[in-house]
Design a protein around this motif. Structure first.
Motif, PDB file in Angstrom:
ATOM      1  N   MET A   1       0.702  -1.275  -0.084  1.00  0.00           N
ATOM      2  CA  MET A   1       0.033  -0.013   0.121  1.00  0.00           C
ATOM      3  C   MET A   1       0.903   1.100  -0.044  1.00  0.00           C
ATOM      4  SD  MET A   1      -2.857   1.155   2.919  1.00  0.00           S
ATOM      5  CE  MET A   1      -3.987   0.092   2.332  1.00  0.00           C
ATOM      6  N   THR A   2       0.753   2.202  -0.918  1.00  0.00           N
ATOM      7  CA  THR A   2       1.396   3.368  -0.958  1.00  0.00           C
ATOM      8  C   THR A   2       0.973   4.268   0.151  1.00  0.00           C
ATOM      9  OG1 THR A   2      -0.104   4.477  -2.508  1.00  0.00           O
ATOM     10  CG2 THR A   2       1.483   3.205  -3.307  1.00  0.00           C
ATOM     11  N   THR A   3       1.834   5.411   0.481  1.00  0.00           N
ATOM     12  CA  THR A   3       1.367   6.134   1.633  1.00  0.00           C
ATOM     13  C   THR A   3       0.253   7.054   0.977  1.00  0.00           C
ATOM     14  OG1 THR A   3       3.774   6.558   1.871  1.00  0.00           O
ATOM     15  CG2 THR A   3       2.135   8.350   2.704  1.00  0.00           C
ATOM     16  N   LYS A   4      -0.109   7.337  -0.265  1.00  0.00           N
ATOM     17  CA  LYS A   4      -1.366   8.074  -0.767  1.00  0.00           C
ATOM     18  C   LYS A   4      -2.415   7.250  -0.311  1.00  0.00           C
ATOM     19  CE  LYS A   4      -2.409  11.058  -4.069  1.00  0.00           C
ATOM     20  NZ  LYS A   4      -1.960  11.813  -5.592  1.00  0.00           N
ATOM     21  N   ASP A   5      -2.271   5.976  -0.785  1.00  0.00           N
ATOM     22  CA  ASP A   5      -3.274   5.176  -0.577  1.00  0.00           C
ATOM     23  C   ASP A   5      -3.695   4.693   0.977  1.00  0.00           C
ATOM     24  OD1 ASP A   5      -3.658   4.248  -3.388  1.00  0.00           O
ATOM     25  OD2 ASP A   5      -2.358   2.486  -3.054  1.00  0.00           O
ATOM     26  N   GLU A   6      -2.612   4.783   1.808  1.00  0.00           N
ATOM     27  CA  GLU A   6      -2.982   4.621   3.283  1.00  0.00           C
ATOM     28  C   GLU A   6      -3.667   5.884   3.790  1.00  0.00           C
ATOM     29  OE1 GLU A   6      -0.503   3.863   7.593  1.00  0.00           O
ATOM     30  OE2 GLU A   6       0.724   3.741   5.229  1.00  0.00           O
ATOM     31  N   LEU A   7      -3.243   7.292   3.319  1.00  0.00           N
ATOM     32  CA  LEU A   7      -3.944   8.278   3.773  1.00  0.00           C
ATOM     33  C   LEU A   7      -5.305   8.456   3.250  1.00  0.00           C
ATOM     34  CD1 LEU A   7      -3.451  11.364   4.660  1.00  0.00           C
ATOM     35  CD2 LEU A   7      -2.670  12.060   2.447  1.00  0.00           C
ATOM     36  N   GLN A   8      -5.588   7.986   2.223  1.00  0.00           N
ATOM     37  CA  GLN A   8      -7.060   7.845   1.628  1.00  0.00           C
ATOM     38  C   GLN A   8      -7.783   6.845   2.678  1.00  0.00           C
ATOM     39  OE1 GLN A   8      -8.612   9.425  -1.205  1.00  0.00           O
ATOM     40  NE2 GLN A   8     -10.477   8.229  -0.683  1.00  0.00           N
TER      41      GLN A   8
ATOM     42  N   VAL B   1      -7.070   6.284   5.867  1.00  0.00           N
ATOM     43  CA  VAL B   1      -7.229   6.833   7.155  1.00  0.00           C
ATOM     44  C   VAL B   1      -8.252   8.102   7.167  1.00  0.00           C
ATOM     45  CG1 VAL B   1      -6.112   8.558   8.616  1.00  0.00           C
ATOM     46  CG2 VAL B   1      -5.270   6.405   7.871  1.00  0.00           C
ATOM     47  N   GLU B   2      -8.468   8.631   6.055  1.00  0.00           N
ATOM     48  CA  GLU B   2      -9.279  10.077   6.038  1.00  0.00           C
ATOM     49  C   GLU B   2     -10.856   9.308   5.511  1.00  0.00           C
ATOM     50  OE1 GLU B   2      -7.861  12.126   2.476  1.00  0.00           O
ATOM     51  OE2 GLU B   2      -6.629  13.508   3.761  1.00  0.00           O
ATOM     52  N   GLU B   3     -10.852   8.306   4.944  1.00  0.00           N
ATOM     53  CA  GLU B   3     -12.145   7.535   4.901  1.00  0.00           C
ATOM     54  C   GLU B   3     -12.594   7.023   6.441  1.00  0.00           C
ATOM     55  OE1 GLU B   3     -12.042   4.422   2.026  1.00  0.00           O
ATOM     56  OE2 GLU B   3     -11.543   5.862   0.259  1.00  0.00           O
ATOM     57  N   ASP B   4     -11.804   6.584   7.197  1.00  0.00           N
ATOM     58  CA  ASP B   4     -11.922   5.989   8.513  1.00  0.00           C
ATOM     59  C   ASP B   4     -12.316   6.981   9.345  1.00  0.00           C
ATOM     60  OD1 ASP B   4     -11.400   3.337   7.738  1.00  0.00           O
ATOM     61  OD2 ASP B   4      -9.416   3.188   8.517  1.00  0.00           O
TER      62      ASP B   4
END
Length: 73
Positions: A1-8, A10-13
């Motif tokens: 998982m890329t950092t950008k995917d992980e950020l996405q 986290v924001e959804e959560d």
């Protein structure tokens, strides 16, 4: 998982948890003073969700900082 995917993720959560927390707080307000044990449990649940939200917000900030350092927007 890329950092950008992980950020996405986290924001959804965060969006989901904030909505759930607001719902729990509204339920507490609507119940009134009828069942103190249930109200206490719901307040504890809402408080735990708030701590989780705070942790996710810190994680989001760290991920955003990492993306800036990587030069990704």
């Amino acid at each position: 998982m890329t950092t950008k995917d992980e950020l996405q993720q986290v924001e959804e959560d965060l969006v989901r948890l904030k909505a759930e927390n607001k719902d729990v707080r509204n339920q507490i307000r609507d119940i009134g003073a009828t069942d103190q044990v249930e109200i206490s449990a719901m307040i504890s649940q809402a408080d735990e969700q708030e701590e989780l939200i705070a942790q996710l917000e810190r994680r989001r900030d760290a991920l955003q900082q990492r993306l800036q350092q990587e030069g990704v927007t």
